[in-house]
Each structure stands twice: as C-alpha cells, then as structure tokens.
Design a protein around this motif. Structure first.
Motif, PDB file in Angstrom:
ATOM      1  N   VAL A 142      -2.864  15.293  10.573  1.00 15.93           N
ATOM      2  CA  VAL A 142      -4.118  14.557  10.719  1.00 15.93           C
ATOM      3  C   VAL A 142      -4.723  14.952  12.065  1.00 15.93           C
ATOM      4  O   VAL A 142      -4.001  15.034  13.068  1.00 15.93           O
ATOM      5  CB  VAL A 142      -3.876  13.026  10.599  1.00 15.93           C
ATOM      6  N   PHE A 143      -6.033  15.209  12.078  1.00 11.07           N
ATOM      7  CA  PHE A 143      -6.675  15.598  13.331  1.00 11.07           C
ATOM      8  C   PHE A 143      -6.511  14.472  14.350  1.00 11.07           C
ATOM      9  O   PHE A 143      -6.668  13.282  14.020  1.00 11.07           O
ATOM     10  CB  PHE A 143      -8.146  15.954  13.114  1.00 11.07           C
ATOM     11  N   ALA A 144      -6.202  14.877  15.581  1.00 10.86           N
ATOM     12  CA  ALA A 144      -5.846  13.893  16.607  1.00 10.86           C
ATOM     13  C   ALA A 144      -6.976  12.901  16.878  1.00 10.86           C
ATOM     14  O   ALA A 144      -6.731  11.780  17.315  1.00 10.86           O
ATOM     15  CB  ALA A 144      -5.448  14.614  17.895  1.00 10.86           C
ATOM     16  N   GLY A 145      -8.236  13.285  16.595  1.00 13.40           N
ATOM     17  CA  GLY A 145      -9.360  12.377  16.821  1.00 13.40           C
ATOM     18  C   GLY A 145      -9.653  11.451  15.655  1.00 13.40           C
ATOM     19  O   GLY A 145     -10.549  10.607  15.743  1.00 13.40           O
ATOM     20  N   ASN A 146      -8.916  11.590  14.569  1.00 11.42           N
ATOM     21  CA  ASN A 146      -9.194  10.787  13.367  1.00 11.42           C
ATOM     22  C   ASN A 146      -8.424   9.473  13.447  1.00 11.42           C
ATOM     23  O   ASN A 146      -7.464   9.236  12.707  1.00 11.42           O
ATOM     24  CB  ASN A 146      -8.828  11.585  12.111  1.00 11.42           C
ATOM     25  N   GLU A 147      -8.895   8.601  14.339  1.00 10.92           N
ATOM     26  CA  GLU A 147      -8.131   7.378  14.613  1.00 10.92           C
ATOM     27  C   GLU A 147      -7.987   6.450  13.414  1.00 10.92           C
ATOM     28  O   GLU A 147      -6.914   5.880  13.211  1.00 10.92           O
ATOM     29  CB  GLU A 147      -8.742   6.645  15.804  1.00 10.92           C
ATOM     30  N   PRO A 148      -9.043   6.271  12.582  1.00 11.73           N
ATOM     31  CA  PRO A 148      -8.838   5.386  11.424  1.00 11.73           C
ATOM     32  C   PRO A 148      -7.706   5.889  10.518  1.00 11.73           C
ATOM     33  O   PRO A 148      -6.881   5.099  10.056  1.00 11.73           O
ATOM     34  CB  PRO A 148     -10.191   5.425  10.698  1.00 11.73           C
ATOM     35  N   ALA A 149      -7.674   7.197  10.294  1.00 14.95           N
ATOM     36  CA  ALA A 149      -6.625   7.736   9.417  1.00 14.95           C
ATOM     37  C   ALA A 149      -5.247   7.600  10.077  1.00 14.95           C
ATOM     38  O   ALA A 149      -4.269   7.260   9.412  1.00 14.95           O
ATOM     39  CB  ALA A 149      -6.927   9.198   9.079  1.00 14.95           C
ATOM     40  N   ILE A 150      -5.190   7.846  11.393  1.00 12.44           N
ATOM     41  CA  ILE A 150      -3.898   7.696  12.078  1.00 12.44           C
ATOM     42  C   ILE A 150      -3.419   6.248  11.970  1.00 12.44           C
ATOM     43  O   ILE A 150      -2.245   5.992  11.694  1.00 12.44           O
ATOM     44  CB  ILE A 150      -4.011   8.149  13.551  1.00 12.44           C
ATOM     45  N   ARG A 151      -4.354   5.298  12.135  1.00 14.23           N
ATOM     46  CA  ARG A 151      -3.960   3.879  12.014  1.00 14.23           C
ATOM     47  C   ARG A 151      -3.487   3.580  10.591  1.00 14.23           C
ATOM     48  O   ARG A 151      -2.523   2.852  10.375  1.00 14.23           O
ATOM     49  CB  ARG A 151      -5.116   2.963  12.398  1.00 14.23           C
ATOM     50  N   PHE A 152      -4.199   4.168   9.623  1.00 17.48           N
ATOM     51  CA  PHE A 152      -3.802   3.982   8.221  1.00 17.48           C
ATOM     52  C   PHE A 152      -2.378   4.496   7.992  1.00 17.48           C
ATOM     53  O   PHE A 152      -1.522   3.773   7.471  1.00 17.48           O
ATOM     54  CB  PHE A 152      -4.807   4.713   7.311  1.00 17.48           C
ATOM     55  N   TYR A 153      -2.114   5.735   8.396  1.00 16.76           N
ATOM     56  CA  TYR A 153      -0.774   6.294   8.152  1.00 16.76           C
ATOM     57  C   TYR A 153       0.294   5.497   8.905  1.00 16.76           C
ATOM     58  O   TYR A 153       1.380   5.242   8.377  1.00 16.76           O
ATOM     59  CB  TYR A 153      -0.737   7.770   8.566  1.00 16.76           C
ATOM     60  N   ASP A 154      -0.032   5.115  10.132  1.00 17.65           N
ATOM     61  CA  ASP A 154       0.916   4.329  10.923  1.00 17.65           C
ATOM     62  C   ASP A 154       1.232   3.014  10.195  1.00 17.65           C
ATOM     63  O   ASP A 154       2.388   2.605  10.091  1.00 17.65           O
ATOM     64  CB  ASP A 154       0.297   4.072  12.300  1.00 17.65           C
ATOM     65  N   ARG A 155       0.178   2.396   9.683  1.00 21.16           N
ATOM     66  CA  ARG A 155       0.350   1.094   9.020  1.00 21.16           C
ATOM     67  C   ARG A 155       1.249   1.201   7.780  1.00 21.16           C
ATOM     68  O   ARG A 155       1.983   0.273   7.449  1.00 21.16           O
ATOM     69  CB  ARG A 155      -1.027   0.544   8.638  1.00 21.16           C
ATOM     70  N   ILE A 156       1.189   2.317   7.085  1.00 24.75           N
ATOM     71  CA  ILE A 156       2.005   2.426   5.871  1.00 24.75           C
ATOM     72  C   ILE A 156       3.336   3.140   6.148  1.00 24.75           C
ATOM     73  O   ILE A 156       4.008   3.584   5.215  1.00 24.75           O
ATOM     74  CB  ILE A 156       1.229   3.075   4.706  1.00 24.75           C
ATOM     75  N   GLY A 157       3.708   3.236   7.411  1.00 31.98           N
ATOM     76  CA  GLY A 157       5.080   3.643   7.709  1.00 31.98           C
ATOM     77  C   GLY A 157       5.280   5.077   8.147  1.00 31.98           C
ATOM     78  O   GLY A 157       6.422   5.523   8.280  1.00 31.98           O
TER      79      GLY A 157
END
Ligand SMILES: CC(C)(COP(=O)(O)OP(=O)(O)OC[C@H]1O[C@@H](n2cnc3c(N)ncnc32)[C@H](O)[C@@H]1OP(=O)(O)O)[C@@H](O)C(=O)NCCC(=O)NCCS
Length: 182
Positions: free
Chosen positions: A135-150
């Motif tokens: 995931v591109f390092a600036g794509n914070e919503p996606a990073i939060r999404f992936y983090d949230r699902i483990g």
C-alpha cells in the motif's frame, strides 16, 4: 448511500466477465488514481480481448482469482458492481492481494473486509497461510483499513524492500482456519 436491505454478494469472476472487469478496474483507477500503480489512461487502452483473457485466466485454478462484489435484489441507486480484489498465489503458501477497491457508495459497510476474507477462503483451498499486500505510504485510509482488519507492516524482509522501492509499505496477516476472523 447503502441501504440496510441492500444484498451484496461476492463471487469469483467468470470466464465471460471481461467487460465487468474492465468497468470495475477503470472506475477504480479513475476514482482512486493515487492508490494504484496503473494509470486509468493506460488501462483504457487495453483491448476487449485482453480484458476477456484477464477474466478467463482468473476464473479458475490456483494461480490468480479476481473477486467481484455485486448488489443483488435491486438496491435502489447503487451501481450493480461495487468492488473488487485480485488474489494471486505466490507458491507455496502466500496470497498476494492487489487492486483492492470498494465503490464510495458502499464504503464503511464491511465490504472491503469481506472481499479480503473471500480471497483468503480461496487461498485456503491451496494451503494459503498468509496474505501480503503493498500500500502506498501516503494512503492513510487504506493503511488504517488494513491495520483495523489485522494486517501489520513489515519493516524488513524482501517484501518490505520491494515496496520501499515504490514508496509502498508491505503489510501482511496470517490466514487463520476457516471460520476465524482472519
Ligand atoms: C480501503 C478500502 C478498500 C476500504 O474498503 P471499505 O469497504 O470501506 O472497508 P470496510 O468497511 O470493510 O472497513 C473495515 C474497517 O476498516 C477501517 N476503515 C475503513 N476505511 C477507513 C477509512 N477511510 N479511515 C479510517 N478507517 C477506515 C474501519 O475501522 C472500518 O470499520 P468501521 O467502519 O466499522 O469503523 C476503500 O476505502 C477503498 O476502496 N479505497 C480506495 C482504493 C484503495 O485505497 N485501495 C487500497 C489499495 S492498496
């Protein structure tokens, strides 16, 4: 906005779904150009035959599979197709996740999590043990999404180095047994 009654099913792409794949990919690249490594103008030049082949090879077997989310049962105001993800097997037991996208009209309803879970259900059929994505390092919503699902970020290893070369983070989670949260 998505209604509570909207029925959304996720299915593996079919051999005749080239036009569906083309439509979803072009919509995703146009809507989230910063999230993906491909440009919409580039994807738009692919021929119908190429889209047909891409759908066909991903419709069966263990090498790659597109999964598509569709509204069924006449959810008023929603596009018929609502999201997609590509899973690829990296032998022996890693699921690589690409091209993850959910239509804005269907976001924050759990659909992204379901798309990943569906790809992992497929991966279990060939012994998949972990899921990996970039995931591109600036794509914070996606990073939060992936983090949230483990998913968690890899700070070292080959995948981390590969991602770093493109300004992307490698993230992974283990694929639990069927029925687990992931
Ligand atoms: C990232 C994306 C796929 C998430 O899809 P989604 O269907 O909205 O995700 P879900 O509804 O399954 O979200 C599950 C949880 O992840 C977290 N999450 C999802 N989107 C989030 C956001 N924008 N900001 C913060 N947290 C978010 C939330 O905790 C959410 O649970 P909650 O809504 O109960 O709080 C979607 O926003 C998208 O398509 N983005 C554009 C394309 C993209 O960036 N793709 C990733 C390329 S690597």
């Amino acid at each position: 906005m998505l209604t509570a009654h909207a029925l959304i099913r996720i299915r593996r792409i079919g051999p005749d779904d080239g036009p569906v794949l083309r439509d979803l990919r072009l919509r995703s690249l146009a809507e989230s150009p910063e999230a993906f490594g491909q440009q919409v103008d580039d994807a738009a030049t692919q021929s119908d035959a190429e889209w047909a082949a891409a759908a066909r090879v991903a419709s069966q077997g263990e090498r790659r599979a597109w999964f598509i989310a569709e509204a069924v049962g006449g959810a008023a105001g929603l596009p018929r197709t609502l999201g997609l993800v590509l899973g690829r097997r990296r032998p022996p037991d890693t699921l690589m996740i690409f091209s993850m996208w959910v239509d804005p009209a269907a976001r924050r309803t759990g659909l992204g999590a379901r798309l990943i879970a569906t790809a992992e259900t497929w991966a279990r059929t060939w012994g998949g043990r972990s899921s990996v994505l970039w995931v591109f390092a600036g794509n914070e919503p996606a990073i939060r999404f992936y983090d949230r699902i483990g998913f968690s970020v890899h700070s070292d290893g080959e995948d981390a180095r590969t991602g770093a070369a493109y300004g992307a983070l490698a993230m992974s989670r283990s694929i639990g047994p069927a029925g687990s949260a992931g």
